[in-house]
Design a protein around this motif. Structure first.
Motif, PDB file in Angstrom:
ATOM      1  N   HIS A   1      -2.288   0.679  -1.497  1.00  0.00           N
ATOM      2  CA  HIS A   1      -1.239   0.425  -0.517  1.00  0.00           C
ATOM      3  C   HIS A   1      -0.272   1.605  -0.522  1.00  0.00           C
ATOM      4  N   ALA A   2       0.250   1.925   0.650  1.00  0.00           N
ATOM      5  CA  ALA A   2       1.212   3.023   0.749  1.00  0.00           C
ATOM      6  C   ALA A   2       2.428   2.561   1.533  1.00  0.00           C
ATOM      7  N   ILE A   3       3.599   2.811   0.998  1.00  0.00           N
ATOM      8  CA  ILE A   3       4.837   2.541   1.735  1.00  0.00           C
ATOM      9  C   ILE A   3       5.014   3.643   2.770  1.00  0.00           C
ATOM     10  N   VAL A   4       5.181   3.259   4.028  1.00  0.00           N
ATOM     11  CA  VAL A   4       5.314   4.253   5.094  1.00  0.00           C
ATOM     12  C   VAL A   4       6.719   4.281   5.704  1.00  0.00           C
TER      13      VAL A   4
ATOM     14  N   TRP B   1      -6.861   9.514   2.922  1.00  0.00           N
ATOM     15  CA  TRP B   1      -7.180   8.633   1.794  1.00  0.00           C
ATOM     16  C   TRP B   1      -8.623   8.154   1.890  1.00  0.00           C
ATOM     17  N   ARG B   2      -9.027   7.762   3.086  1.00  0.00           N
ATOM     18  CA  ARG B   2     -10.399   7.268   3.271  1.00  0.00           C
ATOM     19  C   ARG B   2     -11.415   8.368   2.984  1.00  0.00           C
TER      20      ARG B   2
ATOM     21  N   GLU C   1       1.121   8.249   9.648  1.00  0.00           N
ATOM     22  CA  GLU C   1       0.355   7.143   9.078  1.00  0.00           C
ATOM     23  C   GLU C   1      -1.136   7.341   9.295  1.00  0.00           C
ATOM     24  N   THR C   2      -1.504   7.872  10.457  1.00  0.00           N
ATOM     25  CA  THR C   2      -2.923   8.123  10.748  1.00  0.00           C
ATOM     26  C   THR C   2      -3.507   9.126   9.763  1.00  0.00           C
TER      27      THR C   2
ATOM     28  N   GLY D   1      -6.460   0.261   7.058  1.00  0.00           N
ATOM     29  CA  GLY D   1      -5.550   0.847   8.036  1.00  0.00           C
ATOM     30  C   GLY D   1      -4.574  -0.158   8.610  1.00  0.00           C
ATOM     31  N   ALA D   2      -4.630  -1.411   8.137  1.00  0.00           N
ATOM     32  CA  ALA D   2      -3.718  -2.450   8.631  1.00  0.00           C
ATOM     33  C   ALA D   2      -2.311  -2.196   8.105  1.00  0.00           C
ATOM     34  N   ARG D   3      -1.340  -2.538   8.925  1.00  0.00           N
ATOM     35  CA  ARG D   3       0.071  -2.308   8.590  1.00  0.00           C
ATOM     36  C   ARG D   3       0.775  -3.653   8.508  1.00  0.00           C
ATOM     37  N   CYS D   4       1.567  -3.847   7.474  1.00  0.00           N
ATOM     38  CA  CYS D   4       2.306  -5.106   7.356  1.00  0.00           C
ATOM     39  C   CYS D   4       3.748  -4.820   6.977  1.00  0.00           C
TER      40      CYS D   4
END
Length: 345
Positions: free
Chosen positions: A174-177, A36-37, A29-30, A147-150
């Motif tokens: 948004h990316a599904i992780v 992406w950034r 995820e990092t 970078g927030a995860r929900c």
């Protein structure tokens, strides 16, 4: 001037000879957030891609293709069910196999569906009477700007037929992780479709259903490694009850499936087949000779070849049946995803 330096042919199942400026693999995820950034700060567009099993590149891509390769499968068990936490980069069919090997049934009807686990909620993948939403407990999503995860519950994913919130409100940035699945231990076979209906519901076992599904898919669908394709190109159309009544009066032999709310699902493959399109070729694109829902790269096809064939099929089906087909495949232009329906309208 953009320098296109990376071939995309091996990164998507249509095997179109498109290029991208850059391709980066993210395994955590990092990394996904960081890459992406960085690409965004360079003012280049970014396309998140799993295995590329449901995309059509219409032309060269001007930005960065970011491959989601976050893997891992964690399993928890209680008296009622098995709970799986699966990385978005896991291969879907491999997951189905893993579950059966561990004697955790439920996903067997969804065997051999191409793609990664992270793509499954976007399309709400389904086959032979079963859809992902039946098993989805939650989907973990990374907000790429912050970078927030929900975590979204299955209900919050707003699953519909080949549809979800990820095609709409959470489409951009948004990316599904990870995906959470719940497999109930009180297993019951689903045997409503195709050759499965010949099995004895009281005696069928998960492995038997899995084998039957794999056999059906291998018989009807071309291997992407041999002929570029994205599986079913069009969605099965869902029409109103009154439209279905009129349609079935004219075509009583047409396959049809009642839906919740009185609507009726038709078989897109049947509509296309009745127009005589099996094996039809246009440029480098063709319709598969055994499955009318599958458009194939018949040899050096361009994305525009595939789109032109889809447009022709759609118009002919509408002219004969007054039913408008919609593409299931995502269309990718130079700067990102474009409206597929608008392209073939």
């Amino acid at each position: 001037m953009i320098t296109y330096s990376v071939a995309l042919k091996s990164l998507h199942s249509f095997a179109i000879d498109a290029l991208a400026r850059r391709v980066i693999v993210a395994r955590t995820e990092t990394e996904l957030f960081t890459f992406w950034r960085q690409a965004s700060e360079e003012a280049t567009c970014v396309l998140l891609l799993g295995s590329g099993s449901n995309v059509l590149f219409l032309e060269n891509y001007s930005g960065t293709v970011l491959l989601n390769r976050i893997t891992g499968v964690k399993i928890k068990e209680d008296s009622e069910a098995w709970h799986l936490h699966v990385g978005a980069g896991e291969v879907w069919h491999d997951l189905v196999n893993t579950c059966l090997e561990k004697r955790m049934p439920g996903l067997e009807n969804l065997a051999l569906i191409p793609g990664c686990v992270g793509s499954a909620p976007i399309q709400n993948i389904g086959a032979y009477g079963v859809e992902l939403k039946k098993f989805c407990e939650y989907v973990d999503v990374l907000q790429l700007e912050t970078g927030a995860r929900c975590r979204l519950s299955g209900a919050e994913c707003e699953f519909g037929y080949r549809d979800s919130i990820f095609k709409h409100n959470l489409r951009e940035r948004h990316a599904i992780v990870a995906v959470g699945l719940k497999l109930i231990k009180a297993w019951r076979p689903v045997l409503h479709y195709g050759e499965l209906s010949r099995l004895n519901a009281g005696q069928a076992i998960p492995r038997q259903i899995y084998d039957a599904v794999c056999a059906m898919r291998r018989t009807k669908l071309p291997d992407p490694s041999q002929q570029g394709n994205a599986g079913s190109f069009f969605k099965n159309p869902v029409i109103t009850a009154s439209a279905a009544e009129n349609f079935l009066r004219r075509h009583p032999d047409a396959p049809h499936y009642p839906q919740v709310g009185g609507r009726v699902k038709l078989a897109a493959g049947w509509l296309i087949d009745r127009c005589g399109f099996k094996g039809y070729r246009l440029g480098g694109a063709a319709l598969h000779d055994k499955q009318a829902l599958v458009l194939i790269n018949a040899g050096q096809a361009t994305g525009e070849d595939i789109a032109a064939l889809a447009r022709h099929i759609r118009l002919q089906v509408a002219d004969r049946f007054s039913v408008w087909l919609e593409p299931e495949v995502r269309f990718i232009g130079a700067n990102g995803e474009v409206d597929a329906l608008g392209v073939i309208a």
